[in-house]
Design a protein around this motif. Structure first.
Motif, PDB file in Angstrom:
ATOM      1  N   ARG A  28      40.191  33.942  38.991  1.00  0.00           N
ATOM      2  CA  ARG A  28      40.502  35.701  38.951  1.00  0.00           C
ATOM      3  C   ARG A  28      40.298  36.255  40.282  1.00  0.00           C
ATOM      4  O   ARG A  28      39.496  36.076  41.256  1.00  0.00           O
ATOM      5  N   LEU A  45      39.292  39.437  42.613  1.00  0.00           N
ATOM      6  CA  LEU A  45      38.446  40.453  42.486  1.00  0.00           C
ATOM      7  C   LEU A  45      38.472  41.612  43.150  1.00  0.00           C
ATOM      8  O   LEU A  45      38.379  42.791  42.867  1.00  0.00           O
ATOM      9  N   THR A  83      32.107  45.646  36.468  1.00  0.00           N
ATOM     10  CA  THR A  83      32.551  46.084  35.027  1.00  0.00           C
ATOM     11  C   THR A  83      31.990  45.076  33.882  1.00  0.00           C
ATOM     12  O   THR A  83      31.707  43.785  34.454  1.00  0.00           O
ATOM     13  N   ASP A 133      33.602  43.105  31.917  1.00  0.00           N
ATOM     14  CA  ASP A 133      34.448  42.208  32.064  1.00  0.00           C
ATOM     15  C   ASP A 133      34.533  41.256  33.197  1.00  0.00           C
ATOM     16  O   ASP A 133      35.253  40.228  33.290  1.00  0.00           O
ATOM     17  N   ALA A 137      35.125  42.315  36.241  1.00  0.00           N
ATOM     18  CA  ALA A 137      36.057  42.748  37.184  1.00  0.00           C
ATOM     19  C   ALA A 137      35.319  43.788  38.104  1.00  0.00           C
ATOM     20  O   ALA A 137      34.214  44.200  37.968  1.00  0.00           O
TER      21      ALA A 137
END
Length: 637
Positions: A159, A161, A203, A205, A207
């Motif tokens: 992911r 960031l 956050t 999740d 992120a």
């Protein structure tokens, strides 16, 4: 009784193979489950970076090579989380996981479309077992076609960031898991010019929210950060001209914990570098201009530790109240050490590097020379040393002026077998911390601003002339040597001065205009470096031509030896190729040795040996002394 023989021709037990064997050394140290682990360079294995721990066990066997290309100089290449070892592998630049129980190794990141086209570095622990890192992606055919972002990966998923700046360090998670902090900077700044300390909320999740800048910015360099508490960070930065240790709150308030006119930080060439580590109760282990010290914020003091260790590498940590690091001194090359900060006792971990008998090792003498403008120029003098020989009376020895790279590098008063290779044969060495060197504050560093090729050359000339004036060095047998930025200074001195009779130029910069983003002959990290060192383009274009050694190839003051790796992406061989081509048929003696498979700096034992023996033969031919035991270098003209 010592035999009288010409300087340079002395018989020495220190061979080039001994220097190559010592040229490995430890890197990227940390403590895992109470034991020190580190990356170990293996010149005899093609320069591979193995991963070992203090009990001698190899944690990453051949052919795995824990090294990466982020910023081309690399970043922190390994991390252990639980029983999982994550590491970057040089051959393909992917991240791999080794299960420490089963020993199995499997890739974590996908194979890029272009070989080594996606690189990762500065591996850090994230939440929920994730690994955070900097990802560098090649986006086109040029060396400067690079995009970077901060990424998280776990269980095969990657992911993105954040991508706050063109250059980044990996994020670090706050103790409560609510924030991440990292450093960023943009062209044309280098990280020792200015960086920004960024923080963002993490956050639920995983992120990142929008980032805020807490410290740094114009004229301020932040070179390291560590979380101190959920609401504060410790950072090394230089708003007052010296890298000092600060505590910074999440609302941007900064307090200097012990104001000193010393450098408690340095040039961030490799992301993941450390200059400080908290000890607890307001005490911090710091590297102060290369020396280990304890900073006590309770009374604002700085106390030296282990004074015989005169250089600590900027990769160290604290565990169970002790400091673990890699240090060297005047009598010992670098080794992995454990220091008790209460008693000052030093314990060597792992195998102690072997050293030749003390009589063959030069004792570095710290000197300060004065330039024409009154500027103080630090240097370390390594005089000839060999118990079996003495020079001819009234004839001072030849001397090599050693120019460090960077040019934001610096020298330290430590044992250096590559220097001892020469000094034990009767050739003195002086290592100059010319203007631009780190360790002496921003003002000294910025003496070189827009003056590269002027101040550095002048400082080296000043030191050489001073040694001649005091009778230490032979004026007719002075040489200058250096690699990378030191190669530029050496070549600039050989083409612009009549002080040095010979020069060794290793993986150099020779054509300034070519060594820019527009010129296409350097990598992205340094592609705007010359904006500060020489001047912005196009306004100062003539300055680039005037200061380029290539523009003055026919004006060499004496013979030159070029040494170049053919896979160098930082100072590629095209520059040396052009210089050598300009010398052909001009009657100027030169030699040009190239090495397959070598990048920036030499890592293979066979290359180190060939380069060092060639350099000795070169000086012998130019200065007129025999060099028994080494192949004769073929000088062309």
């Amino acid at each position: 009784m010592a035999e009288k023989a010409p300087y340079g021709s002395w018989i020495s037990p220190i061979g080039a193979a001994d220097v190559a064997a010592a040229g490995g050394g430890a890197q990227w140290l940390d403590v895992v489950d109470g034991q020190a682990w580190w990356a170990q360079a293996r010149p005899a294995e093609g320069g591979r970076l193995a991963l070992v721990r203090a009990d001698g066990r190899e944690m990453l066997p051949a052919p795995w090579n824990a090294r990466n290309r982020v910023h081309e100089y690399g970043g922190r290449p390994w991390l252990v989380i639980g029983r999982s070892l994550y590491f970057t592998h040089w051959d393909d630049q992917r991240v791999y996981l080794r299960d420490l129980d089963s020993g199995t190794i499997s890739p974590i990141t996908p194979e890029p479309d272009k070989p080594q086209g996606v690189r990762y570095g500065d591996l850090r622990p994230g939440p929920r077992g994730e690994v955070w890192a900097v990802r560098e992606t090649s986006t086109g055919p040029r060396r400067t076609d690079i995009r970077r972002d901060l990424v998280a990966f776990a269980e095969g998923e990657i992911r993105s960031l954040a991508a706050s700046h063109h250059f980044l360090t990996a994020p670090q998670l706050s103790p409560d898991g609510r924030h991440a902090a990292w450093l960023g900077w943009n062209h044309p700044s280098m990280p020792w010019d200015e960086t920004e300390l960024c923080v963002a909320e993490v956050t639920a999740d995983g992120a990142f929210g929008p980032h805020r800048v807490l410290a740094g910015g114009p004229g301020v360099s932040v070179c390291q950060l560590e979380w101190d508490s959920p609401g504060t960070l410790l950072v090394a930065m230089d708003p007052d001209g010296w890298w000092n240790l600060y505590r910074v709150t999440l609302d941007g308030q900064a307090v200097n914990l012990a104001p000193v006119d010393q450098e408690l930080g340095g040039a961030l060439w490799k992301i993941g570098t450390r200059w400080f580590a908290p000890l607890g109760e307001g005490r911090h282990a710091v590297i102060a201009s290369g020396r280990l010290a304890v900073l006590d914020e309770n009374d604002g003091t700085l106390s030296r530790l282990a004074p015989r260790v005169t250089q600590w590498h900027t990769t160290f940590c604290v565990h169970d109240g002790a400091v673990f690091g890699i240090g060297a001194g005047p009598e010992q090359e670098s080794a992995v050490l454990r220091v008790d900060p209460h008693t000052g006792s030093v314990t060597t971990l792992g195998e102690m590097p072997a050293v030749p008998p003390a009589g063959y090792l030069p004792v570095p003498v710290e000197r300060v020379f004065t330039g024409p403008d009154g500027e103080r120029i630090p240097a370390y003098v390594y005089p000839p040393a060999n118990p079996g020989f003495r020079g001819e009376q009234g004839a001072p020895p030849p001397y090599l002026v050693h120019v460090h790279g960077g040019p934001t590098g610096r020298n330290y008063p430590v044992l250096d077998l590559s220097f001892a290779y020469f000094t034990s044969r009767g050739i003195g060495v002086v290592a100059v911390d010319y203007g631009g060197s780190t360790g002496y504050g921003r003002r000294y560093r910025e003496r070189l601003r827009e003056n590269w090729g002027v101040v550095d050359v002048a400082d080296c000339v000043t030191v050489a002339r001073a040694l001649v004036a005091e009778g230490t060095a032979d004026p007719d047998r002075l040489a200058i040597r250096g690699g990378s930025a030191g190669g530029f200074t050496s070549a600039a001195a050989m083409t612009g001065q009549r002080v040095f009779r010979a020069g060794t130029v290793k993986y150099p910069i020779l054509d300034l205009a070519g060594w820019t983003g527009d010129g296409g002959e350097t990598h992205d990290f340094e592609s705007r470096y010359l904006d500060g060192l020489v001047g912005p383009l196009p306004e100062t274009r003539q300055r680039y031509a005037d200061r380029s050694p290539l523009s003055h190839a026919s004006e060499l003051a004496g013979p030159v030896l070029f040494l170049q790796g053919l896979d160098d992406q930082i100072c590629p061989p095209e520059q040396a190729d052009r210089f050598v081509e300009a010398l052909r048929g001009k009657g100027i003696p030169y030699a040009y040795l190239t090495f397959e498979g070598e990048q920036h700096g030499f890592r293979k034992a066979e290359t180190m040996i060939a380069a060092l023996e060639a350099e000795l033969s070169f000086y012998g031919q130019v200065f007129g002394f025999a060099t028994p035991g080494v192949p004769t270098l073929d000088l062309k003209s």
